[in-house]
Scaffold this motif. Structure first.
Motif, PDB file in Angstrom:
ATOM      1  N   GLU A 186      -7.122 102.617  71.149  1.00 46.81           N
ATOM      2  CA  GLU A 186      -6.461 101.664  70.171  1.00 46.81           C
ATOM      3  C   GLU A 186      -4.851 101.605  70.586  1.00 46.81           C
ATOM      4  O   GLU A 186      -4.021 100.792  70.760  1.00 46.81           O
ATOM      5  CB  GLU A 186      -6.368 102.014  68.760  1.00 46.81           C
ATOM      6  CG  GLU A 186      -5.674 101.391  67.871  1.00 46.81           C
ATOM      7  CD  GLU A 186      -5.778 101.695  66.530  1.00 46.81           C
ATOM      8  OE1 GLU A 186      -5.362 100.866  65.452  1.00 46.81           O
ATOM      9  OE2 GLU A 186      -6.171 102.644  66.183  1.00 46.81           O
ATOM     10  N   LEU A 187      -4.207 103.083  70.690  1.00 43.48           N
ATOM     11  CA  LEU A 187      -2.671 103.221  71.320  1.00 43.48           C
ATOM     12  C   LEU A 187      -2.615 102.366  72.476  1.00 43.48           C
ATOM     13  O   LEU A 187      -1.269 101.727  72.575  1.00 43.48           O
ATOM     14  CB  LEU A 187      -2.655 104.689  71.216  1.00 43.48           C
ATOM     15  CG  LEU A 187      -1.170 105.077  71.543  1.00 43.48           C
ATOM     16  CD1 LEU A 187      -0.093 104.315  70.462  1.00 43.48           C
ATOM     17  CD2 LEU A 187      -0.991 106.271  71.603  1.00 43.48           C
ATOM     18  N   VAL A 188      -3.289 102.717  73.386  1.00 41.21           N
ATOM     19  CA  VAL A 188      -2.924 102.021  74.824  1.00 41.21           C
ATOM     20  C   VAL A 188      -2.978 100.462  74.828  1.00 41.21           C
ATOM     21  O   VAL A 188      -2.393  99.917  75.484  1.00 41.21           O
ATOM     22  CB  VAL A 188      -3.816 102.871  75.819  1.00 41.21           C
ATOM     23  CG1 VAL A 188      -3.704 101.964  77.042  1.00 41.21           C
ATOM     24  CG2 VAL A 188      -3.723 104.307  75.783  1.00 41.21           C
ATOM     25  N   SER A 189      -4.155 100.130  73.985  1.00 40.84           N
ATOM     26  CA  SER A 189      -4.031  98.580  73.920  1.00 40.84           C
ATOM     27  C   SER A 189      -3.100  98.004  73.258  1.00 40.84           C
ATOM     28  O   SER A 189      -2.434  97.091  73.578  1.00 40.84           O
ATOM     29  CB  SER A 189      -5.178  98.185  73.034  1.00 40.84           C
ATOM     30  OG  SER A 189      -5.628  96.884  72.855  1.00 40.84           O
ATOM     31  N   LEU A 190      -2.333  98.499  72.250  1.00 45.06           N
ATOM     32  CA  LEU A 190      -1.174  98.207  71.682  1.00 45.06           C
ATOM     33  C   LEU A 190      -0.054  98.259  72.347  1.00 45.06           C
ATOM     34  O   LEU A 190       0.768  97.291  72.366  1.00 45.06           O
ATOM     35  CB  LEU A 190      -0.889  99.000  70.465  1.00 45.06           C
ATOM     36  CG  LEU A 190      -1.859  99.037  69.191  1.00 45.06           C
ATOM     37  CD1 LEU A 190      -1.593 100.059  68.164  1.00 45.06           C
ATOM     38  CD2 LEU A 190      -1.511  97.814  68.437  1.00 45.06           C
ATOM     39  N   TYR A 191       0.149  99.228  73.133  1.00 38.42           N
ATOM     40  CA  TYR A 191       1.263  99.437  74.308  1.00 38.42           C
ATOM     41  C   TYR A 191       1.065  98.456  75.242  1.00 38.42           C
ATOM     42  O   TYR A 191       2.093  97.738  75.969  1.00 38.42           O
ATOM     43  CB  TYR A 191       1.410 100.724  74.843  1.00 38.42           C
ATOM     44  CG  TYR A 191       2.103 101.685  74.368  1.00 38.42           C
ATOM     45  CD1 TYR A 191       3.574 101.896  75.059  1.00 38.42           C
ATOM     46  CD2 TYR A 191       1.848 102.404  73.371  1.00 38.42           C
ATOM     47  CE1 TYR A 191       4.506 102.726  74.356  1.00 38.42           C
ATOM     48  CE2 TYR A 191       2.805 103.316  72.651  1.00 38.42           C
ATOM     49  CZ  TYR A 191       4.098 103.397  73.422  1.00 38.42           C
ATOM     50  OH  TYR A 191       5.044 104.289  72.750  1.00 38.42           O
TER      51      TYR A 191
ATOM     52  N   ASN B 152      -7.473  97.472  81.583  1.00 37.05           N
ATOM     53  CA  ASN B 152      -8.387  97.921  80.597  1.00 37.05           C
ATOM     54  C   ASN B 152      -7.829  99.247  80.309  1.00 37.05           C
ATOM     55  O   ASN B 152      -6.849  99.927  81.053  1.00 37.05           O
ATOM     56  CB  ASN B 152      -9.796  97.799  80.904  1.00 37.05           C
ATOM     57  CG  ASN B 152     -10.369  98.393  82.361  1.00 37.05           C
ATOM     58  OD1 ASN B 152     -10.026  99.516  82.519  1.00 37.05           O
ATOM     59  ND2 ASN B 152     -11.102  97.469  83.047  1.00 37.05           N
ATOM     60  N   TYR B 153      -8.638 100.046  79.356  1.00 36.11           N
ATOM     61  CA  TYR B 153      -8.134 101.290  78.917  1.00 36.11           C
ATOM     62  C   TYR B 153      -8.594 102.200  80.074  1.00 36.11           C
ATOM     63  O   TYR B 153      -7.529 103.073  80.450  1.00 36.11           O
ATOM     64  CB  TYR B 153      -9.250 101.565  77.875  1.00 36.11           C
ATOM     65  CG  TYR B 153      -9.141 102.840  77.309  1.00 36.11           C
ATOM     66  CD1 TYR B 153      -7.753 103.222  76.524  1.00 36.11           C
ATOM     67  CD2 TYR B 153     -10.204 104.017  77.286  1.00 36.11           C
ATOM     68  CE1 TYR B 153      -7.628 104.792  76.085  1.00 36.11           C
ATOM     69  CE2 TYR B 153      -9.918 105.195  76.919  1.00 36.11           C
ATOM     70  CZ  TYR B 153      -8.492 105.545  76.372  1.00 36.11           C
ATOM     71  OH  TYR B 153      -8.563 107.020  75.873  1.00 36.11           O
TER      72      TYR B 153
ATOM     73  N   ASN C 101      -2.900  94.463  74.254  1.00 40.09           N
ATOM     74  CA  ASN C 101      -4.313  93.994  74.393  1.00 40.09           C
ATOM     75  C   ASN C 101      -4.572  93.738  75.985  1.00 40.09           C
ATOM     76  O   ASN C 101      -5.307  92.770  76.264  1.00 40.09           O
ATOM     77  CB  ASN C 101      -4.643  92.885  73.478  1.00 40.09           C
ATOM     78  CG  ASN C 101      -6.016  92.784  73.344  1.00 40.09           C
ATOM     79  OD1 ASN C 101      -6.902  93.708  73.251  1.00 40.09           O
ATOM     80  ND2 ASN C 101      -6.778  91.659  73.001  1.00 40.09           N
ATOM     81  N   TYR C 102      -3.798  94.336  76.758  1.00 40.65           N
ATOM     82  CA  TYR C 102      -3.870  94.113  78.157  1.00 40.65           C
ATOM     83  C   TYR C 102      -3.601  92.777  78.832  1.00 40.65           C
ATOM     84  O   TYR C 102      -4.025  92.198  79.897  1.00 40.65           O
ATOM     85  CB  TYR C 102      -5.273  94.410  78.821  1.00 40.65           C
ATOM     86  CG  TYR C 102      -5.759  96.056  78.277  1.00 40.65           C
ATOM     87  CD1 TYR C 102      -5.207  97.022  78.931  1.00 40.65           C
ATOM     88  CD2 TYR C 102      -6.588  96.081  77.121  1.00 40.65           C
ATOM     89  CE1 TYR C 102      -5.498  98.279  78.436  1.00 40.65           C
ATOM     90  CE2 TYR C 102      -6.688  97.490  76.767  1.00 40.65           C
ATOM     91  CZ  TYR C 102      -6.313  98.613  77.526  1.00 40.65           C
ATOM     92  OH  TYR C 102      -6.333  99.755  77.030  1.00 40.65           O
ATOM     93  N   GLU C 103      -2.744  92.145  78.161  1.00 36.76           N
ATOM     94  CA  GLU C 103      -2.135  90.690  78.429  1.00 36.76           C
ATOM     95  C   GLU C 103      -1.018  91.220  79.453  1.00 36.76           C
ATOM     96  O   GLU C 103      -0.551  90.012  80.301  1.00 36.76           O
ATOM     97  CB  GLU C 103      -1.404  90.096  77.246  1.00 36.76           C
ATOM     98  CG  GLU C 103      -2.661  89.492  76.331  1.00 36.76           C
ATOM     99  CD  GLU C 103      -3.168  88.436  76.985  1.00 36.76           C
ATOM    100  OE1 GLU C 103      -2.705  87.470  77.371  1.00 36.76           O
ATOM    101  OE2 GLU C 103      -4.446  88.413  76.919  1.00 36.76           O
ATOM    102  N   GLU C 104      -0.504  92.435  79.616  1.00 35.97           N
ATOM    103  CA  GLU C 104       0.476  92.424  80.457  1.00 35.97           C
ATOM    104  C   GLU C 104       0.032  92.184  82.079  1.00 35.97           C
ATOM    105  O   GLU C 104       0.921  92.016  82.764  1.00 35.97           O
ATOM    106  CB  GLU C 104       0.977  93.967  80.450  1.00 35.97           C
ATOM    107  CG  GLU C 104       1.934  94.384  79.272  1.00 35.97           C
ATOM    108  CD  GLU C 104       3.420  94.378  79.336  1.00 35.97           C
ATOM    109  OE1 GLU C 104       3.722  95.096  80.221  1.00 35.97           O
ATOM    110  OE2 GLU C 104       4.088  93.541  78.512  1.00 35.97           O
ATOM    111  N   VAL C 105      -1.137  92.488  82.088  1.00 34.26           N
ATOM    112  CA  VAL C 105      -1.561  92.343  83.663  1.00 34.26           C
ATOM    113  C   VAL C 105      -1.499  90.875  84.295  1.00 34.26           C
ATOM    114  O   VAL C 105      -1.461  90.675  85.549  1.00 34.26           O
ATOM    115  CB  VAL C 105      -3.087  92.673  83.603  1.00 34.26           C
ATOM    116  CG1 VAL C 105      -3.926  91.558  83.054  1.00 34.26           C
ATOM    117  CG2 VAL C 105      -3.377  93.156  85.273  1.00 34.26           C
ATOM    118  N   LYS C 106      -1.394  89.923  83.362  1.00 30.18           N
ATOM    119  CA  LYS C 106      -1.038  88.699  83.692  1.00 30.18           C
ATOM    120  C   LYS C 106       0.386  88.475  84.137  1.00 30.18           C
ATOM    121  O   LYS C 106       0.555  87.377  84.922  1.00 30.18           O
ATOM    122  CB  LYS C 106      -1.048  87.732  82.447  1.00 30.18           C
ATOM    123  CG  LYS C 106      -2.784  87.546  81.928  1.00 30.18           C
ATOM    124  CD  LYS C 106      -2.748  86.818  80.818  1.00 30.18           C
ATOM    125  CE  LYS C 106      -4.106  86.776  80.418  1.00 30.18           C
ATOM    126  NZ  LYS C 106      -4.312  85.702  78.894  1.00 30.18           N
TER     127      LYS C 106
END
Length: 554
Positions: free
Chosen positions: A22-27, A43-44, A30-35
């Motif tokens: 949950e913490l990593v996803s928030l940082y 992913n996690y 929700n893995y939108e940064e990869v775009k």
């Protein structure tokens, strides 16, 4: 070849067993940064591999380079000549290696060339660096300055200064303390005067005990509101060092010789306001200081870890009366106590840092959305982190000092000689329970959470997450928590305020023991080794907590 990450399985324990998804996803939004960024995790699992890879790289640098340079850095120290500070040769090599490895903007956003890692990972890195050379942490750990600018600075300031920090192009300092304003920062007298002609602020005054005061970019606390004498007249400024920033001298210190501690004069130094006027101490410095306190806690942990290893190795090698001294029960017990306390320190610090991470991320999300449900989460973690942060510094720096003391004792007379590393570790750790707020100030910061009753609410919730198989130890912990609760209620009725204040440090120590026991019982569900360590901690430390309770009652 040494690797200060790979050889410490307790660090990896938290990465392998704690659910940080949950913490990593928030940082990672929700893995939108990869775009936006090719090197952002998808992913996690990808994120965790990135963290472990970075820790592994740092571990190699720490073991093979930083640790190897540490004695020469201690011997040479930082030098001051003709108004300029020069780092020791080993320090310069260390900083260059960290820059080449891309390990500078650890917690800064990728937008400003940072790694966007959680504070938890950054704290693990600080621990690793500190184990190799405690003085280098004071330079590596000043990344908090970039984070403060990222939190409160303008977009222009973020692009300029955060990027410079993340690329390793600039060193930083936080310039707060003055000759007559140490712990009492509201007494700061350095002035920030508005220059109408140049449309900028200019700083005038003297600062003392400034870690890395020779830095390229610094945050400065100064009085912007004329006629004020309290915290409301103080603002935060960012400066770039030029000829108006004059270093008077560097201090001749007991330890951390690789880290220059400067006395500085400002003679009309051009400065940019960070954030709002009047918020310098009451908001920005408090945020900066809390980050520094987490960093110093990790510094103490890293130094103590190395001291334990040095003591263990010496005890195995040193023979007296026909056998290795590790086989003498008194020595063995000292080593077992050190190992137990290192586990306790790490449990407290890492759980504290996770609370800090959630506090940071929910604060930003609430500011962006105004969502009331997110506001509740932010308030929860803000209170929890606000308590655990001073508790960590209180406990880790004091216990870290005790570990180094015992490690030197195991070395006997040889430990007192400069030929052995332990004397440097003993000297380096001594500052940790002094700077960034003494142990006594941590008591002041933590006690309100206990006396208000919030502590008991949080801990009662935390006990429910412990290993259910350890019923006896859970019940002992609940009983001790209730004893502390009853004691706090009893002290509220005490009319002698001096007596109440006299016992505040005892109350915080009892709370620290209970809190650590709960975190260790939570860890017990992951391995039999953690069960044994939790049991030993409760067996060894609860009697002291009960003694303190009885002493206060008497």
């Amino acid at each position: 070849m040494a690797n200060y990450y790979d050889d410490n399985k307790d660090i990896e324990f938290y990465l392998n067993n704690y659910d940080l998804s949950e913490l990593v996803s928030l940082y990672e939004n929700n893995y939108e940064e990869v775009k936006k960024y090719d090197f952002a995790p998808e992913n996690y699992n990808d994120a965790m591999e990135n963290y472990k890879l970075s820790l592994n790289i740092l571990g190699k640098i720490a073991g093979d380079i930083i640790a190897e340079n540490a004695d020469s850095v201690d011997e040479e120290g930082a030098k001051f000549e003709n108004g300029e500070v020069t780092y020791a040769k080993g320090t310069r090599i260390n900083l260059d290696m960290l820059k080449k490895a891309g390990l500078n903007g650890v917690t800064l956003p990728r937008e400003y060339f940072g790694l966007n890692f959680p504070t938890l990972i950054y704290v693990m890195m600080i621990e690793i660096v500190s184990r190799a050379d405690g003085s280098l942490m004071n330079l590596f750990g000043l990344q908090d300055i970039g984070e403060t600018i990222n939190d409160f600075g303008s977009e222009e300031q973020k692009k300029k200064y955060c990027s410079a920090f993340a690329k390793g192009e600039a060193t930083g300092a936080m310039i707060l303390t003055e000759p007559d304003a140490g712990s009492d920062l509201q007494s700061v007298r350095t002035k920030a005067v508005w220059d109408e002609k140049e449309s900028c602020f200019r700083l005038y005054g003297v600062k003392r005990f400034i870690t890395n005061g020779n830095a390229d970019i610094s945050l400065v606390l100064a009085r912007s509101e004329e006629g004020t004498t309290d915290a409301r007249g103080l603002s935060m400024f960012v400066i770039e060092r030029d000829e108006t920033v004059q270093i008077r001298r560097i201090e001749d210190k007991l330890g951390i010789h690789g880290s220059p501690t400067c006395e500085i004069e400002f003679h009309g130094t051009k400065a940019e306001l960070v954030g709002k006027r009047g918020y310098g101490l009451i908001k920005y410095v408090m945020t900066l200081m809390n980050g520094a306190r987490i960093g110093v806690s990790a510094q103490a942990l890293g130094i103590a870890e190395e001291a334990y290893r040095e003591a263990y190795a010496y005890a195995e090698e040193r023979e007296q009366f026909g056998k290795s001294i590790i086989n003498f029960p008194m020595v063995r017990r000292m080593l077992d106590d050190m190992k137990m306390e290192l586990d306790a320190m790490r449990a407290l610090l890492y759980n504290t840092t996770i609370a800090v991470d959630y506090k940071k991320i929910y604060e930003k999300k609430y500011e962006a959305t105004g969502d009331k449900s997110i506001r509740k989460l932010y308030q929860y973690y803000n209170k929890l982190a606000g308590f655990l942060t001073p508790l960590s510094k209180f406990y880790l720096t004091e216990v870290g000092n005790k570990i180094c003391y015992d490690a030197l004792q195991i070395h006997g007379g040889t430990g007192y000689m400069r030929d052995f590393k332990i004397q440097r570790l003993y000297r380096d750790i001594r500052i940790t329970n002094i700077y960034e707020g003494t142990t006594q100030l941590q008591v002041v910061a933590a006690i309100g959470f206990i006396t208000s009753g919030l502590y008991f609410k949080f801990m009662e919730e935390a006990i429910e997450k412990t290993e259910l198989g350890l019923v006896e130890h859970i019940n002992k912990t609940k009983d001790l928590l209730n004893e502390l609760k009853a004691l706090v209620e009893l002290l509220k009725k005490e009319e002698n305020h001096t007596k109440k204040e006299y016992y505040e440090s005892d109350l915080v120590e009892i709370a620290a023991i209970i809190t650590i026991a709960i975190f260790m019982l939570q860890n017990a569900k992951y391995s039999e080794e953690k069960v044994q360590i939790a049991e030993r901690y409760i067996h060894e430390r609860f009697p002291k907590a009960k003694y303190l309770i009885d002493r206060i009652k008497s």
